[in-house]
Enzyme design. Structure first.
Site, PDB file in Angstrom:
ATOM      1  N   MET A  25       0.844  -1.191   0.000  1.00  0.00           N
ATOM      2  CA  MET A  25       0.000   0.000   0.000  1.00  0.00           C
ATOM      3  C   MET A  25       0.882   1.245   0.000  1.00  0.00           C
ATOM      4  SD  MET A  25      -3.201  -0.892   2.405  1.00  0.00           S
ATOM      5  CE  MET A  25      -3.998   0.634   1.951  1.00  0.00           C
ATOM      6  N   PHE A  26       0.410   2.290  -0.617  1.00  0.00           N
ATOM      7  CA  PHE A  26       1.082   3.604  -0.715  1.00  0.00           C
ATOM      8  C   PHE A  26       2.327   3.578  -1.606  1.00  0.00           C
ATOM      9  CE2 PHE A  26      -0.794   3.384   3.596  1.00  0.00           C
ATOM     10  CZ  PHE A  26      -1.714   4.418   3.495  1.00  0.00           C
ATOM     11  N   THR A  30      -1.498   2.820  -8.049  1.00  0.00           N
ATOM     12  CA  THR A  30      -2.595   3.507  -8.745  1.00  0.00           C
ATOM     13  C   THR A  30      -2.058   4.685  -9.560  1.00  0.00           C
ATOM     14  OG1 THR A  30      -4.156   2.797  -7.067  1.00  0.00           O
ATOM     15  CG2 THR A  30      -4.832   4.651  -8.415  1.00  0.00           C
ATOM     16  N   GLU A 100      -6.675  -2.474  -8.054  1.00  0.00           N
ATOM     17  CA  GLU A 100      -7.008  -3.326  -6.902  1.00  0.00           C
ATOM     18  C   GLU A 100      -7.373  -4.740  -7.366  1.00  0.00           C
ATOM     19  OE1 GLU A 100      -6.486  -2.345  -3.918  1.00  0.00           O
ATOM     20  OE2 GLU A 100      -6.755  -0.168  -3.846  1.00  0.00           O
ATOM     21  N   GLN A 102      -6.149  -7.507  -6.852  1.00  0.00           N
ATOM     22  CA  GLN A 102      -6.019  -8.602  -5.872  1.00  0.00           C
ATOM     23  C   GLN A 102      -7.363  -8.996  -5.252  1.00  0.00           C
ATOM     24  OE1 GLN A 102      -4.974  -5.457  -5.113  1.00  0.00           O
ATOM     25  NE2 GLN A 102      -6.101  -4.928  -3.273  1.00  0.00           N
TER      26      GLN A 102
HETATM   27  P1  ADP Z   1      -1.052   2.596  -3.997  1.00  0.00           P
HETATM   28  O1  ADP Z   1      -2.037   2.519  -5.124  1.00  0.00           O
HETATM   29  O2  ADP Z   1       0.170   1.748  -4.219  1.00  0.00           O
HETATM   30  O3  ADP Z   1      -1.664   2.338  -2.641  1.00  0.00           O
HETATM   31  P2  ADP Z   1      -1.100   5.405  -4.595  1.00  0.00           P
HETATM   32  O4  ADP Z   1      -0.728   5.488  -6.044  1.00  0.00           O
HETATM   33  O5  ADP Z   1      -2.566   5.517  -4.276  1.00  0.00           O
HETATM   34  O6  ADP Z   1      -0.481   4.095  -3.953  1.00  0.00           O
HETATM   35  O7  ADP Z   1      -0.389   6.565  -3.771  1.00  0.00           O
HETATM   36  C1  ADP Z   1       0.992   6.800  -3.798  1.00  0.00           C
HETATM   37  C2  ADP Z   1       1.232   8.136  -3.103  1.00  0.00           C
HETATM   38  O8  ADP Z   1       0.952   8.003  -1.716  1.00  0.00           O
HETATM   39  C3  ADP Z   1       2.661   8.627  -3.122  1.00  0.00           C
HETATM   40  O9  ADP Z   1       3.000   9.293  -4.329  1.00  0.00           O
HETATM   41  C4  ADP Z   1       2.687   9.585  -1.940  1.00  0.00           C
HETATM   42  O10 ADP Z   1       2.217  10.839  -2.327  1.00  0.00           O
HETATM   43  C5  ADP Z   1       1.647   9.006  -0.986  1.00  0.00           C
HETATM   44  N1  ADP Z   1       2.181   8.328   0.211  1.00  0.00           N
HETATM   45  C6  ADP Z   1       1.579   8.331   1.425  1.00  0.00           C
HETATM   46  N2  ADP Z   1       2.257   7.547   2.318  1.00  0.00           N
HETATM   47  C7  ADP Z   1       3.319   7.028   1.662  1.00  0.00           C
HETATM   48  C8  ADP Z   1       4.389   6.119   2.031  1.00  0.00           C
HETATM   49  N3  ADP Z   1       4.491   5.591   3.253  1.00  0.00           N
HETATM   50  N4  ADP Z   1       5.292   5.791   1.068  1.00  0.00           N
HETATM   51  C9  ADP Z   1       5.194   6.321  -0.175  1.00  0.00           C
HETATM   52  N5  ADP Z   1       4.208   7.168  -0.573  1.00  0.00           N
HETATM   53  C10 ADP Z   1       3.276   7.521   0.321  1.00  0.00           C
HETATM   54 MG    MG Z   2      -4.028   1.905  -5.210  1.00  0.00          MG
END
Ligand code: ADP
Ligand code: MG
Ligand code: ZN
Length: 212
Positions: A25-26, A30, A100, A102
């Site tokens: 996550m994060f 996305t 998403e 998964q």
């Molecule tokens: P995912 O879809 O993998 O959950 P997103 O694309 O929604 O990730 O979001 C990525 C963004 O989240 C990063 O560009 C950053 O702005 C923010 N972010 C918040 N917390 C973190 C973290 N712990 N590590 C990296 N990015 C983070």
């Molecule tokens: Mg996502």
């Protein structure tokens, strides 16, 4: 006048492919999916994007990143809903995005494979691991049959190192007024990106202030 030679049909036809974007996550899955789909839209390609309808974070019919980028999508409740939606279209998309991924059952693997087999560029984004750091649902099979894998990492909330794990953290941890015991109220779960070293298997309960 020189004639422009045409490529034979079998060379010019898109052979189709599956691209997987995975990580915790994060980590920007996305964001990366949106970036690829936007570029396809700029190239005037026909783009469809799906997401599981349970992911209602921020906007109902958009995929939205934690950094608030968004792209319109079609929420579906199952993998076969994607299949029937596509079967009802007169034209297949050039690019098919799924966020998403998964959360879908194993039938998503056959659907992605069949679409790629018909020349579609399929791009899926999803968590490779669940909160126990076990491979998540259809991800291992999608990774195995794909042409391209992009693994993105987040930043570990505990130490700042690159993070490959999604830590489940129990919030609403309160102290019971009568017994002075630590109790879990409501147990709303949240997730944090953690590196291997800072990841704790299971649910991490934040330490509470000393009550004595
Ligand atoms: P995912 O879809 O993998 O959950 P997103 O694309 O929604 O990730 O979001 C990525 C963004 O989240 C990063 O560009 C950053 O702005 C923010 N972010 C918040 N917390 C973190 C973290 N712990 N590590 C990296 N990015 C983070
Ligand atoms: Mg996502
Ligand atoms: Zn760490």
């Amino acid at each position: 006048m020189a004639q422009v030679s045409r490529l034979p049909e079998f060379v010019s036809r898109n052979p189709g492919s599956i691209e997987v974007i995975c990580g915790p996550m994060f980590s920007g899955k996305t964001e990366e999916l949106i970036r690829r789909l936007r570029r396809a839209q700029i190239a005037r390609q026909r783009v469809f994007c799906f997401k599981p309808s349970r992911d209602t974070r921020y906007a109902d019919a958009d995929i939205v990143s934690h950094s608030a980028q968004h792209l319109s999508s079609i929420p579906v409740s199952s993998a076969v809903e994607i299949e029937s939606f596509l079967n009802n279209q007169s034209l297949l998309p050039d690019v098919l995005g799924i966020d998403e991924v998964q959360f879908f059952d194993d039938r998503i693997v056959g659907i992605a494979d069949a679409m790629a087999g018909q020349g579609v560029r399929v791009i899926v984004a999803g968590l490779d691991l669940d909160y126990r750091a076990e491979p998540f649902g259809p991800m291992p099979r999608l990774l195995a049959i794909s042409e391209s894998v992009t693994k993105v990492l987040a930043v570990c909330i505990a130490c700042g190192a690159p993070a490959s794990r999604s830590q489940r953290v129990a919030h609403d941890c309160r102290v019971d007024a009568q017994s002075k015991d630590r109790v879990l109220v409501g147990a709303t779960d949240a997730y944090e990106a953690r590196c291997r070293r800072c990841f704790i298997d299971g649910v991490d309960t934040p330490s509470l202030p000393n009550v004595n």
